[in-house]
Scaffold this active site. Structure first.
Site, PDB file in Angstrom:
ATOM      1  CB  SER A   1      20.795 -14.852   8.269  1.00 24.06           C
ATOM      2  OG  SER A   1      20.124 -15.527   7.286  1.00 24.06           O
TER       3      SER A   1
ATOM      4  CG  ASP B   1      19.886 -19.551   5.879  1.00 30.76           C
ATOM      5  OD1 ASP B   1      20.266 -19.857   6.332  1.00 30.76           O
ATOM      6  OD2 ASP B   1      19.608 -18.512   6.199  1.00 30.76           O
TER       7      ASP B   1
ATOM      8  CG  ASP C   1      22.555 -18.772  10.024  1.00 31.52           C
ATOM      9  OD1 ASP C   1      21.648 -18.378   9.452  1.00 31.52           O
ATOM     10  OD2 ASP C   1      21.678 -17.864  11.007  1.00 31.52           O
TER      11      ASP C   1
ATOM     12  CG  ASP D   1      18.706 -19.169  10.596  1.00 29.61           C
ATOM     13  OD1 ASP D   1      18.682 -18.875   9.275  1.00 29.61           O
ATOM     14  OD2 ASP D   1      18.633 -18.318  11.314  1.00 29.61           O
TER      15      ASP D   1
END
Length: 320
Positions: free
Chosen positions: A95, A239, A241, A243
């Site tokens: 993340s 960020d 990834d 999400d």
């Protein structure tokens, strides 16, 4: 022993705290607890290839099929696990954390994160050393790995159509975008452009060691400078990834997540689309959110910290 799963999967410094053996066993566990067909996605970290190979090997060692989506945002794996009729999905990402970290999170066949009880069963499975060698398939019963060639395109189409179906486009909107050298460099700019936006993007390349470094959702200074430089109407930062999103107005002011939720909830209520006239957030929400929603005739349910608890409350109450 400390619990292996945190609030968002298993995380640690790759090849030290998060080892290939752990990744292999998590791949085995995905098949043992979810089913034979598992979709795998990853962000741009250097260790992603290594851990993807280990996870896929674990899946195949159980006779499963590893579908390899490559570099792709986490929400795309949640979507495509369901759309491609997989039994489960795995994202290899840490993340917003620095490049040397990585993580593994597992989704069920509907694209939802696993409940604590299933994670506890997986931990027990791994504590036993994974699947017993004499129980593993042999010969023509071992699994295979299959690339998913158009995974990012399927996600872009879904995002664009979701907005278009509401009668909305972004024509005339100038967007500054920071993809943080992460997975959203594969999808976000293209989706925004298809919706008509004029997009200026930074940090949309990657080398595996620059993800989240002085950029993206945790470091908004480059985005603020870009908004000013190109005269953008809105700034967007992801960020690693993708999400997570941070928004910025044309003056370079950060738009807080509570404000985003208030805007979305009030808009949905005005259009008659807010189920139960209720929004869901965590106990970390600002008191201002409660007051703003109350003034708009909207109830706020607050859960324990963690998006999985927000989602559980949404699913239980049928909220949107």
């Amino acid at each position: 022993m400390a619990r292996l799963f945190g609030t968002d999967g298993v995380r640690g410094v790759a090849n030290k705290e998060l080892t290939c053996q752990m990744a292999f066993q998590l791949g085995q566990a995905a098949v043992a607890f979810k089913g034979r067909t598992i979709l795998i996605g990853k962000d741009t970290r250097l260790s992603g290839d290594m851990l993807e190979s280990a996870v896929a090997a674990g899946i195949m060692s159980m006779g499963g099929t590893a579908l390899l989506a490559g570099i792709i945002p986490t929400p795309a794996i949640a979507l495509l696990t369901r759309e491609l009729h997989c039994d489960g999905g795995i994202v290899i990402s840490a993340s917003h954390n620095p490049p040397e970290y990585n993580g593994i999170k597992i989704f069920d066949g509907q694209g939802f994160k696993l409940p604590d009880s299933v994670e506890d069963e997986i931990e027990a499975f791994m504590a036993r050393g994974g699947a017993a060698a004499d129980e593993l398939p042999r010969g023509d019963e071992v699994g295979v790995a299959v690339p998913v060639e158009d995974a990012c395109e399927l996600y872009i189409q879904h995002a664009v159509q979701s907005v278009e179906k509401q009668g909305i486009d972004f024509k005339g909107l100038k967007v500054a975008l920071d993809t943080g050298h992460g997975a959203s460099c594969m999808t976000s700019a293209e989706a925004l452009r298809r919706l008509g936006a004029d997009v200026t993007v930074i940090n949309d390349d990657y080398c595996g060691t620059d993800i989240n470094v002085q950029c993206g959702s945790t470091h908004l200074e480059p985005l603020r400078a870009l908004v000013a430089e190109c005269g953008a109407d809105v700034g967007i930062a992801h960020d690693g990834d993708a999400d997570r999103v941070m928004l910025m107005d044309s003056e370079g002011n950060e738009i807080d997540g509570d404000m985003v939720e208030a805007v979305c909830a009030i808009d949905l209520k005005q259009r008659g689309l807010l189920a139960g006239d209720t929004a869901v957030s965590t106990v970390m929400a600002n008191l201002g959110l409660t007051h703003a929603l109350r003034d708009a005739g909207i109830n706020l349910i607050q859960t324990k910290v963690g998006d999985r608890y927000v989602l559980e409350a949404m699913r239980e109450g049928g909220y949107v």
